[in-house]
Design an enzyme around this catalytic site. Sequence first.
Site, PDB file in Angstrom:
ATOM      1  N   ASP A  94       0.824  -1.208   0.000  1.00 44.52           N
ATOM      2  CA  ASP A  94       0.000   0.000   0.000  1.00 44.52           C
ATOM      3  C   ASP A  94       0.855   1.254   0.000  1.00 44.52           C
ATOM      4  OD1 ASP A  94      -2.147   1.709   0.108  1.00 44.52           O
ATOM      5  OD2 ASP A  94      -2.505   1.456   2.239  1.00 44.52           O
ATOM      6  N   ASP A 272      -1.832   5.538  -5.924  1.00 47.03           N
ATOM      7  CA  ASP A 272      -2.390   4.741  -4.829  1.00 47.03           C
ATOM      8  C   ASP A 272      -2.597   3.300  -5.278  1.00 47.03           C
ATOM      9  OD1 ASP A 272      -3.490   3.982  -2.392  1.00 47.03           O
ATOM     10  OD2 ASP A 272      -5.503   4.563  -2.997  1.00 47.03           O
TER      11      ASP A 272
END
Length: 402
Positions: A94, A272
Amino acid sequence: MVFSPFTLPALAFLSLSASASPRPRTTSSTASLKLAVRINSEGITNVVAADRARAQALLQGSSSSSIDATNAVRIYTTDVGVGSPPTNYTLLVDTGSSNTWIGGYKPYEKTTTSQDTGGQFSVAYRDSSHVSGEEYLDTVTLNSHLVIEKQSIGVVADYHGNHSLDGILGLGPVDLTQGTVSNAYEVPTVMDNLYAQNTIISEVLGVFFSPASSGDSSGELTFGGYDASKTTGPVSYVPITSTSPANKYWGFDQSISYGYTPILTKAPGIVDTGTNLILIATDAFDKYKSATGGTLDETTGLLKISPDQYDQLLSLYFTIGDGIYELTPNAQIWPRSLNSAIRGTGTTDGIYLVVSDIGNNSGSGLDVINGYCFLERFYSVLDKTNSQVGFATTEYTHATLN
C-alpha cells in the site's frame, strides 16, 4: 483511514529509532522484491463505491493505513519474514499508507528479536472496522538483500477484515504514521529504515505492476532506485504537489485530456496501489461520460459502453510535468476476463470503463487517484530523496489485453 484516538502533550512525543545498527552503505544500487496479484474470488458488487469510499477517506487527510481488503477486487501482496528465524506473512502492498502491521490472519510468532515498545497502535477504517494492538520492534526480512533490524510493526489483537491476508506493508510517506502509536509521534517506515541502516543508497521506490489480464500477473518493488529493464522509455519526474491533502501522499499535479479535449487542468492527484480504478473529479468525469457515451451500470457503478462505442473510444492523455502518458482505449476498459470478479455484471463480455467519479468536484485538493488501472500501464518511481514522482512507459503501455 485512521481516526487517531491519541492526543498527547508535545513533550510526551517519542520517535521509534530509525537507525538501529547502521551498516556501511551497500555498493549495490537497488534490491527488488517480487509481488503477486490476488483476485477476490468472492467478487465485489460495486467496485466504484469501494474505491470512492477510500478516496473520501484519503481526502480527509488523516494519518492512515487505509486498505479495506474485503472491498478489493485486485490486490498485490508480498511475503515478508518477521523475527529470527523469520515467520512469513502475506502483506498487502500500500503506497497510500505508511504503517506496517501483521497478525490479521496468521498470529505473531515472537522470537529473540521481538521487542515490545510499550506503545499501542490503532488504525480505524471507513467501514467502522479497525485494527489495534501492540507496537513491536523486530527484524523484518523482505528478501535476502533487504533485511531491516528493529523495524517498528503493529501486532494486531483485534482484527476484522480479509481472512486470507496477514497485514499491510506501508510504503507511503512517514508523516502518515503520526498519531497511530500511543508513545510515538511517528514511526519510521520500512523505506526509512532501509536507508538509515545503509541497506539502500537512496530513498527511492520503483513500482512495477503487470496487468492481471496479462500472462504475467505479477509485480515488483525496487528499493533504492528503479529497474530500467522494466521501462521502454526514460523516467520523467514531477515535484510533489504543494496542494493539501494530496501533498501528504505520493501526490503530484496533472492535467487530463480526452483526445484533444481537456477535461481537467492542473489538478492534484496521487499514486495509490490501494485503489483499483482511475478516479477523477466529478466535473471532469461528467465530461468524460458525455464524450464516451457511456451509461452508468447501477450494479457495478462503472460506465458501460457498447462494442460500437468502444471502436470510437479515444485515448485519454495525462500530462504530468514534462511527460504525456497515453491511456489507450484498451487500457480504459475493465479486463473482460475479470468481469466475473464483479458480482452482478450479468455478462462476461460486457465492456466497462475504468475511469470513474471520485465523488467531488475539482478544487478539493485531491482530484485524481491514479490506481491500479493506471499503474499497470506505466512504471512509477516514488522518490523521497528529491521529493518527486516519476513515470515511464512499459511493454504494457500500449498492449491490447482487455
